[in-house]
Design a protein around this motif. Structure first.
Motif, PDB file in Angstrom:
ATOM      1  N   ALA A   1       0.862  -1.151   0.090  1.00  0.00           N
ATOM      2  CA  ALA A   1      -0.069  -0.121  -0.213  1.00  0.00           C
ATOM      3  C   ALA A   1       0.829   1.222   0.141  1.00  0.00           C
TER       4      ALA A   1
ATOM      5  N   ALA B   1     -14.695  -3.896   4.529  1.00  0.00           N
ATOM      6  CA  ALA B   1     -13.126  -3.503   4.265  1.00  0.00           C
ATOM      7  C   ALA B   1     -13.336  -3.041   2.734  1.00  0.00           C
TER       8      ALA B   1
ATOM      9  N   ASN C   1     -12.165   0.954   1.204  1.00  0.00           N
ATOM     10  CA  ASN C   1     -11.066   0.747   0.406  1.00  0.00           C
ATOM     11  C   ASN C   1     -11.772   1.792  -0.942  1.00  0.00           C
TER      12      ASN C   1
ATOM     13  N   SER D   1     -12.308   5.482   0.284  1.00  0.00           N
ATOM     14  CA  SER D   1     -11.075   6.236   0.550  1.00  0.00           C
ATOM     15  C   SER D   1     -10.356   6.621  -0.720  1.00  0.00           C
TER      16      SER D   1
ATOM     17  N   GLU E   1      -6.135   2.541   4.176  1.00  0.00           N
ATOM     18  CA  GLU E   1      -5.724   1.335   2.993  1.00  0.00           C
ATOM     19  C   GLU E   1      -4.937   0.308   3.362  1.00  0.00           C
TER      20      GLU E   1
ATOM     21  N   SER F   1      -7.272  -2.026   5.497  1.00  0.00           N
ATOM     22  CA  SER F   1      -8.345  -2.596   4.753  1.00  0.00           C
ATOM     23  C   SER F   1      -8.081  -3.502   3.580  1.00  0.00           C
ATOM     24  N   ASN F   2      -7.009  -3.509   3.030  1.00  0.00           N
ATOM     25  CA  ASN F   2      -6.402  -4.343   2.395  1.00  0.00           C
ATOM     26  C   ASN F   2      -5.803  -5.771   2.829  1.00  0.00           C
TER      27      ASN F   2
ATOM     28  N   SER G   1     -10.535  -6.593  -4.345  1.00  0.00           N
ATOM     29  CA  SER G   1      -9.830  -5.458  -3.690  1.00  0.00           C
ATOM     30  C   SER G   1      -9.548  -4.322  -4.781  1.00  0.00           C
ATOM     31  N   GLU G   2      -8.597  -4.737  -6.019  1.00  0.00           N
ATOM     32  CA  GLU G   2      -8.423  -4.026  -6.983  1.00  0.00           C
ATOM     33  C   GLU G   2      -9.458  -3.325  -7.774  1.00  0.00           C
TER      34      GLU G   2
ATOM     35  N   TYR H   1     -10.586  -0.693  -5.683  1.00  0.00           N
ATOM     36  CA  TYR H   1      -9.838   0.485  -5.747  1.00  0.00           C
ATOM     37  C   TYR H   1      -9.972   1.369  -7.009  1.00  0.00           C
TER      38      TYR H   1
END
Length: 510
Positions: free
Chosen positions: A155, A281, A285, A288, A386, A389-390, A409-410, A413
């Motif tokens: 991160a 999470a 993510n 944020s 970040e 959460s990751n 997750s990505e 993002y």
């Protein structure tokens, strides 16, 4: 002496900590992460010059930024599943080769349309890069303390790339054309192609999700119309076609979810979303990153086009905030071992909320120190949130599903990046237009350019006679700053929502 693959097999079997080989592999995996984060920040700072050279419309200007994350977000789950099946390192190497090639071509795009097309194709190969890096970390670092630190480094590398982006990009933009920022991919990815086969072990899911062409189409059909509708709503306001696009995206999403629940071995295991730590999470993510990208979108233009800083000077003004983001991401590691994420993340996001409020309440919008201080505060909160959460997203999923979990997750993002530009950037564009009071007697072409973008207004002012040009600069700056104030309040609201989600969904587990 054991090879890295043997060392990792032993770690998987006995939960033991990896040695220096694992950390060397981490260093190699950080290269594509560094590239993607540099690319995002550099593009924001290159946008004023791109706007002057290629003369995009306001919608095209947003698409230049958003084409890449939109395509990438639509393909991440697909590429994560392909990595689980065919090998995560293999997907990483294919993505690196394609990304470097297309980036070099995009550097010489002669029109906004071709640049947008190049950015979209970069998204295809970028979707192969990012899930691979995070899922390979999950397979390398089986010890949770080591993994937490590795993810903090992962991160933080995003933040480090953001810090390097303005500086390196500023140097390039002061001496070369805007296309030079895309050529950065070549020297970064060539070492990856050399060292990854030597240092990074291959990993895959022994029971991967099936390659389902229908699910691939459904995932794209869900993402593209929804994000496109958000962009159009932000730029042009509500229209009937926007409602149709939203409805179509939601309908395809429902079909996608039902298909994943029905098949025996789905492309994406929807049961992951039943875990509060995973879903919460993800939401943190997304929100944020949305707040962070929205801030960078307007502050980069303000520093260069209104205050008059060079790209390098503008980048240096933001370095303290980006450094704070890196440090915060590492400092939170020992804190998160002792406190619950439902406490750590809301506490961290208080700093981000304060950053946006500093901008909204500022009485001197042209003070570089105010913008820098606001970004320091924002960066502290985002850096901590970040990292935590990751790590929660990865630890909530089985190791064999690391690729799919990383892809989700990505996706959060990249969707957050799209929404940050589309919603906050689009809202800022709408407020700029509604508050812009053009001086009397302006030529029609200059007035049209001024209404499209702030860069267009400043370029038009340079072509007018001095008194009218100065009046246009003042009017454009006032309209833009008025929009920034309102947009900052929206950004602070996003941070509050993220904090509430964290406090109510993440549970008490450290």
């Amino acid at each position: 002496m054991m090879t890295l693959t043997e060392e990792l097999d032993l770690a998987q079997a006995h939960g033991r900590r990896v040695g220096w080989r694992g950390w060397t592999a981490l260093a190699v995996l950080m290269l594509p992460v560094l590239l993607v984060s540099v690319d995002n920040t550099v593009l924001s700072f290159a946008l004023p010059e791109i706007a002057l050279q290629l003369q995009p419309t306001s919608a095209q200007q947003l698409w230049i930024i958003d084409a890449y994350p939109l395509v990438l977000a639509g393909l991440l789950v697909t590429m994560g599943t392909l990595g689980d099946r065919f090998g995560r390192r293999r997907m990483l190497l294919i993505g690196a080769t394609g990304f470097a090639t297309v980036s070099a071509l995009a550097a010489f795009a002669p029109s906004a349309e071709l640049l947008i097309a190049g950015r979209a194709l970069m998204g295809v190969f970028g979707a192969m890069l990012m899930p691979s890096t995070l899922s390979l970390l999950r397979s390398i670092f089986t010890d949770r303390d080591q993994r937490r630190l590795a993810i903090a480094v992962w991160a933080s590398m995003f933040s480090a790339g953001s810090a390097l982006g303005p500086i390196v990009g500023g140097l390039l933009l002061e001496h070369f054309a805007w296309g030079s920022v895309f050529l950065l991919a070549v020297p970064v990815l060539v070492p990856l192609l050399i060292f990854a086969p030597l240092l990074v072990p291959e990993s895959r899911d022994p029971k991967p999700g099936r390659i389902d062409p229908i699910s691939i189409v459904l995932s794209m059909a869900t993402m593209v119309p929804i994000v496109y509708a958000i962009k159009e709503l932000a730029v042009h306001g509500p229209t009937p076609i926007i409602g149709v696009l939203f409805a179509a995206g939601v309908a395809f999403g429902v079909v996608f979810v039902r298909r994943q629940l029905r098949v025996a071995n789905p492309m994406l295991d929807m049961r992951l979303f039943q875990r509060g730590s995973f879903s919460g999470a993800l939401a943190v993510n997304l929100l944020s990153i949305m707040a962070l990208v929205g801030f960078l979108y307007f502050v980069a233009q303000h520093l260069q086009l209104i205050i008059g800083l060079s790209p390098l000077q503008a980048g240096l003004a933001l370095v303290p905030g980006l450094a704070a983001m890196i440090v915060a991401g590492l400092v939170v590691v020992p804190i998160s071992k002792r406190l619950s994420p439902r406490v750590v993340i809301p506490g961290a996001l208080v700093f981000s909320f304060a950053g946006y409020i500093i901008i909204a309440l500022s009485t001197d919008p042209n003070a570089v120190g105010v913008l820098a201080a606001a970004f320091v505060s924002l960066g502290i909160g985002i850096g901590m949130a970040e990292t935590v959460s990751n790590e929660l997203i990865l630890s909530s999923a089985p190791p064999a599903k690391a690729g799919a979990a990383s892809a989700v997750s990505e996706t959060a993002y990249e969707v957050g990046a799209v929404l940050g530009t589309s919603v906050l950037g689009g809202l800022l564009t709408a407020l700029y237009r509604s508050n812009l009071q053009l001086p009397a007697g302006m030529p029609a072409d200059a007035a049209t350019a001024a209404r499209e973008t702030l860069a267009g207004a400043m370029a038009a002012a340079d072509r007018l006679e001095p008194a009218t040009g100065e009046a246009l600069r003042s009017a454009a700056a006032h309209a833009f700053d008025t929009g920034v104030g309102a947009t900052s309040l929206i950004g602070s609201g996003l941070v509050i929502v993220a904090a509430v989600i964290a406090a109510t969904t993440l549970g008490r587990t450290r």
